[in-house]
Enzyme design. Structure first.
Site, PDB file in Angstrom:
ATOM      1  N   ARG A 193      -2.581  -9.630  12.395  1.00 60.86           N
ATOM      2  CA  ARG A 193      -2.970  -8.459  11.588  1.00 60.86           C
ATOM      3  C   ARG A 193      -3.772  -8.899  10.365  1.00 60.86           C
ATOM      4  O   ARG A 193      -4.710  -8.230   9.959  1.00 60.86           O
ATOM      5  CB  ARG A 193      -1.716  -7.692  11.141  1.00 60.86           C
ATOM      6  CG  ARG A 193      -1.068  -6.915  12.279  1.00 60.86           C
ATOM      7  CD  ARG A 193       0.287  -6.385  11.899  1.00 60.86           C
ATOM      8  NE  ARG A 193       0.239  -5.335  10.889  1.00 60.86           N
ATOM      9  CZ  ARG A 193       1.291  -4.927  10.178  1.00 60.86           C
ATOM     10  NH1 ARG A 193       2.461  -5.488  10.366  1.00 60.86           N
ATOM     11  NH2 ARG A 193       1.161  -3.969   9.300  1.00 60.86           N
ATOM     12  N   LYS A 202       0.826  -1.213   0.000  1.00 61.63           N
ATOM     13  CA  LYS A 202       0.000   0.000   0.000  1.00 61.63           C
ATOM     14  C   LYS A 202       0.862   1.267   0.000  1.00 61.63           C
ATOM     15  O   LYS A 202       0.638   2.173  -0.788  1.00 61.63           O
ATOM     16  CB  LYS A 202      -0.890   0.056   1.253  1.00 61.63           C
ATOM     17  CG  LYS A 202      -1.985  -0.967   1.304  1.00 61.63           C
ATOM     18  CD  LYS A 202      -2.950  -0.669   2.441  1.00 61.63           C
ATOM     19  CE  LYS A 202      -2.348  -0.738   3.831  1.00 61.63           C
ATOM     20  NZ  LYS A 202      -1.958  -2.089   4.270  1.00 61.63           N
TER      21      LYS A 202
HETATM   22  P1  AMP Z   1       0.114   0.450   8.567  1.00 55.07           P
HETATM   23  O1  AMP Z   1       1.347   1.265   8.578  1.00 55.07           O
HETATM   24  O2  AMP Z   1      -0.926   0.970   7.595  1.00 55.07           O
HETATM   25  O3  AMP Z   1       0.377  -1.022   8.381  1.00 55.07           O
HETATM   26  O4  AMP Z   1      -0.564   0.609  10.011  1.00 55.07           O
HETATM   27  C1  AMP Z   1       0.112   0.175  11.178  1.00 55.07           C
HETATM   28  C2  AMP Z   1      -0.834   0.111  12.362  1.00 55.07           C
HETATM   29  O5  AMP Z   1      -1.399   1.402  12.613  1.00 55.07           O
HETATM   30  C3  AMP Z   1      -2.045  -0.799  12.199  1.00 55.07           C
HETATM   31  O6  AMP Z   1      -1.762  -2.161  12.454  1.00 55.07           O
HETATM   32  C4  AMP Z   1      -2.969  -0.203  13.250  1.00 55.07           C
HETATM   33  O7  AMP Z   1      -2.563  -0.571  14.545  1.00 55.07           O
HETATM   34  C5  AMP Z   1      -2.724   1.289  13.115  1.00 55.07           C
HETATM   35  N1  AMP Z   1      -3.634   1.948  12.150  1.00 55.07           N
HETATM   36  C6  AMP Z   1      -3.289   2.554  10.971  1.00 55.07           C
HETATM   37  N2  AMP Z   1      -4.364   3.061  10.344  1.00 55.07           N
HETATM   38  C7  AMP Z   1      -5.423   2.788  11.147  1.00 55.07           C
HETATM   39  C8  AMP Z   1      -6.824   3.024  11.041  1.00 55.07           C
HETATM   40  N3  AMP Z   1      -7.348   3.648   9.980  1.00 55.07           N
HETATM   41  N4  AMP Z   1      -7.623   2.594  12.055  1.00 55.07           N
HETATM   42  C9  AMP Z   1      -7.111   1.961  13.133  1.00 55.07           C
HETATM   43  N5  AMP Z   1      -5.802   1.683  13.289  1.00 55.07           N
HETATM   44  C10 AMP Z   1      -4.958   2.085  12.299  1.00 55.07           C
END
Ligand code: AMP
Length: 211
Positions: free
Chosen positions: A167, A13
């Site tokens: 996750r 992403k």
């Molecule tokens: P990412 O970097 O997108 O993989 O996000 C890492 C972590 O941030 C996720 O596993 C969640 O713990 C938190 N996170 C990111 N975006 C969101 C969201 N929209 N809602 C809730 N938690 C989020």
């Protein structure tokens, strides 16, 4: 123009969001980066979410929604955004109109669990500039050192194999319905995330332009 990128952890992403943002002159906003920044700065929010984030669980809507709203009010967002990692559940999706004025497209990057687990075991990130590498598919020029800023690379705590499995389960349970939600609005572009990075970008750009 506002584009949403969804996909399981490790789907690419962030990589695609950066490239799409550059192509259409938009701002890349990663809610994961916003939250990690809070943790690094040890703000009240950062300290409160630390354990949850490291365990790979979603942060509560009461925390993420105001943080994202504040970010979207900044000047650089006027031309439009690429949202990476938001919305992640139906509550956030249903309220998307209160956050972003209009959604141009929702890009769903599909990757099966087997690929994800293999990929995540090799993922390394730069703690300084945020650049993401993979020791198997996209290694840094010098072992464990960021090509761009020379910092020592790290493995995100939530990229540990047992956390990745958690996750993935959370993603399938809570974020898959978001794709269905936008599919009903006719906005979803689905791409095969196991192709080469540039081929995926080309396919996304072509679909957005044709939309
Ligand atoms: P990412 O970097 O997108 O993989 O996000 C890492 C972590 O941030 C996720 O596993 C969640 O713990 C938190 N996170 C990111 N975006 C969101 C969201 N929209 N809602 C809730 N938690 C989020």
């Amino acid at each position: 123009m506002n584009i949403i990128i969804v996909g399981p952890p490790g789907a690419g992403k962030g990589t695609q969001a950066k490239k799409i943002a550059k192509e259409f002159n938009l701002v890349h906003i990663s809610t994961g980066d916003i939250l990690r920044d809070q943790m690094e700065q040890k703000t009240e929010i950062g300290l409160a979410i630390n354990d949850l984030m490291n365990a790979g669980q979603y942060v509560s809507d009461d925390i993420i929604i105001p943080l994202l709203r504040d970010r979207l009010l900044e000047d650089d967002c006027k031309n439009g955004t690429v949202l990476d990692g938001y919305p992640r559940n139906i509550y956030q999706a249903e309220r998307i109109d209160e956050t972003v004025s209009e959604i141009t497209a929702v890009v769903d990057i599909e990757v099966d669990d087997e690929h994800i687990i293999a990929r995540m075991s090799g993922r390394r990130s730069c703690p300084d500039c945020g650049k993401v590498y993979n020791i198997l598919y996209y290694p840094p020029k010098k072992e464990n050192i960021c090509d761009d800023c020379g910092a020592e690379l790290m493995t995100r705590p939530d990229d540990a194999p047992e956390i990745v499995k958690e996750r993935l389960e959370t993603y399938r349970e809570r974020t898959n319905p978001v794709i269905e939600f936008f599919r009903q609005r006719g906005k979803v572009i689905t791409v095969d995330g196991t192709q080469k990075i540039d081929d995926i970008t080309r396919s996304i750009v072509a679909s957005i332009k044709a939309n």
